[in-house]
Design an enzyme around this catalytic site. Structure first.
Site, PDB file in Angstrom:
ATOM      1  N   ARG A   1      22.526 -31.012  36.472  1.00 36.81           N
ATOM      2  CA  ARG A   1      23.483 -29.999  36.057  1.00 36.81           C
ATOM      3  C   ARG A   1      22.872 -28.604  36.106  1.00 36.81           C
ATOM      4  O   ARG A   1      21.708 -28.406  35.742  1.00 36.81           O
ATOM      5  CB  ARG A   1      23.961 -30.268  34.633  1.00 36.81           C
ATOM      6  CG  ARG A   1      25.196 -29.465  34.231  1.00 36.81           C
ATOM      7  CD  ARG A   1      25.259 -29.285  32.732  1.00 36.81           C
ATOM      8  NE  ARG A   1      24.152 -28.456  32.260  1.00 36.81           N
ATOM      9  CZ  ARG A   1      23.796 -28.357  30.984  1.00 36.81           C
ATOM     10  NH1 ARG A   1      24.415 -29.050  30.071  1.00 36.81           N
ATOM     11  NH2 ARG A   1      22.792 -27.569  30.633  1.00 36.81           N
TER      12      ARG A   1
ATOM     13  N   HIS B   1      33.096 -30.619  22.808  1.00 36.01           N
ATOM     14  CA  HIS B   1      32.346 -29.372  22.640  1.00 36.01           C
ATOM     15  C   HIS B   1      32.510 -28.467  23.856  1.00 36.01           C
ATOM     16  O   HIS B   1      32.924 -28.885  24.934  1.00 36.01           O
ATOM     17  CB  HIS B   1      30.860 -29.644  22.397  1.00 36.01           C
ATOM     18  CG  HIS B   1      30.133 -30.196  23.592  1.00 36.01           C
ATOM     19  ND1 HIS B   1      30.298 -31.478  24.049  1.00 36.01           N
ATOM     20  CD2 HIS B   1      29.220 -29.621  24.418  1.00 36.01           C
ATOM     21  CE1 HIS B   1      29.520 -31.681  25.100  1.00 36.01           C
ATOM     22  NE2 HIS B   1      28.868 -30.569  25.357  1.00 36.01           N
TER      23      HIS B   1
ATOM     24  N   HIS C   1      34.747 -30.276  26.568  1.00 38.81           N
ATOM     25  CA  HIS C   1      34.619 -31.544  27.280  1.00 38.81           C
ATOM     26  C   HIS C   1      33.982 -32.606  26.391  1.00 38.81           C
ATOM     27  O   HIS C   1      33.416 -32.304  25.343  1.00 38.81           O
ATOM     28  CB  HIS C   1      33.846 -31.396  28.596  1.00 38.81           C
ATOM     29  CG  HIS C   1      32.475 -30.809  28.451  1.00 38.81           C
ATOM     30  ND1 HIS C   1      32.248 -29.466  28.265  1.00 38.81           N
ATOM     31  CD2 HIS C   1      31.246 -31.381  28.464  1.00 38.81           C
ATOM     32  CE1 HIS C   1      30.953 -29.230  28.180  1.00 38.81           C
ATOM     33  NE2 HIS C   1      30.317 -30.383  28.287  1.00 38.81           N
TER      34      HIS C   1
END
Length: 287
Positions: A250, A99, A236
């Site tokens: 993240r 995705h 990824h």
């Protein structure tokens, strides 16, 4: 480490990816950032090892060098630092799916910066694919056809969050000018200019072609590693092949509106009595 040391760049694979050593993201200079940014534009994903001491403040500051940092609509965040999303295998719900992050937004993020703090002894790698190279390796007639299409991207999480956007199937990078294929299995529902059967067949071919090994790189994480990827030109895939804890933090950098050629056809209209099936929806992200 010191930013006074000249950064060392090593290619991670033939298709994309580069590792940069000799920088400390806690004390990154403007010159050091310019180097990271240049390598990112050329190689689509950059790995910076040895950042175990990276502070949340430095992580956020690094993200803000690329643009405005996003507050994710539904993932858990770090206490006191809402800009940072917690990625934790103990939360469950992670699925192996290629995705591109959050293409269901009208302005999807331009970059993600993942700092892995704890990694399994074996497994837990992440793979990326170069969507510029994917597009360039398609035949000229197919590239021309795709340049005139759009795609619908959708997410729905219960009754809590829904988002839907229409983007070019081929987008043009605002900094490099390169064209890239811009569809993905997780969020792309259909191509509205085509019948549903035509859309399904074309998208399945594009998904499979995008996932071919020659377009990918694979990274073996170590504690403290940081990865920065250009969300405009990559997909990824987080490999769920481990039993131990995998934990990280993240940051996502807000994006621009994907640009591409104007669609050359109107949305498909079913014949009287026929039905165009509703959006297909997936609701899982993995890193």
């Amino acid at each position: 480490m010191s930013t006074a040391i000249a950064p060392q760049v090593r290619l991670a694979a033939g298709a994309l990816g580069a590792e940069i050593r000799g920088i400390d993201l806690n004390t990154l200079t403007d010159e050091g950032f310019a180097r990271v940014h240049a390598v990112l534009l050329e190689r689509q994903v950059v790995f910076v090892p040895g950042q175990a001491q990276l502070t949340p403040e430095a992580h956020i500051a690094f993200g803000r060098r690329f643009g405005e940092v996003e507050l994710h609509p539904y993932l858990p965040r770090l206490d006191g630092h809402p800009e940072i999303v917690i990625i934790d295998s103990e939360d469950g719900g992670k699925v192996d799916v290629w995705h591109t992050d959050m293409t269901f937004h009208q302005s999807p993020p331009i970059a993600s910066i993942l700092h892995l703090i704890r990694v399994p002894e074996t497994g837990g790698d992440t793979m990326w694919t170069n969507q510029c190279l994917v597009y360039e390796e398609l035949s000229a007639p197919l590239r021309d056809f795709l340049d005139g299409l759009t795609a619908i991207h959708v997410i729905r999480i219960g009754t809590e969050f829904t988002s839907r956007a229409e983007h070019p199937v081929v987008r043009v990078h605002p900094e490099t000018g390169r064209r890239s294929l811009y569809v993905n299995r997780l969020f792309t529902s259909h191509i509205p200019q085509l019948s549903r059967n035509e859309s399904d067949a074309l998208l399945e071919y594009l998904f499979r072609f995008s996932e071919s090994p020659q377009f990918t790189c694979r990274y073996r994480w170590r504690p403290g590693d940081v990865a920065i990827w250009d969300n405009r030109v990559t997909q990824h895939y987080a490999i769920n092949d481990y039993r131990e804890i995998r934990r990280g933090q993240r940051i996502t950098v807000l994006g621009d509106h994907p640009a591409g050629s104007e669609p050359r056809w109107e949305h498909y209209k079913p014949a009287p009595g026929q039905r165009y099936w509703p959006d297909r929806v997936n609701a899982v992200e993995s890193y």
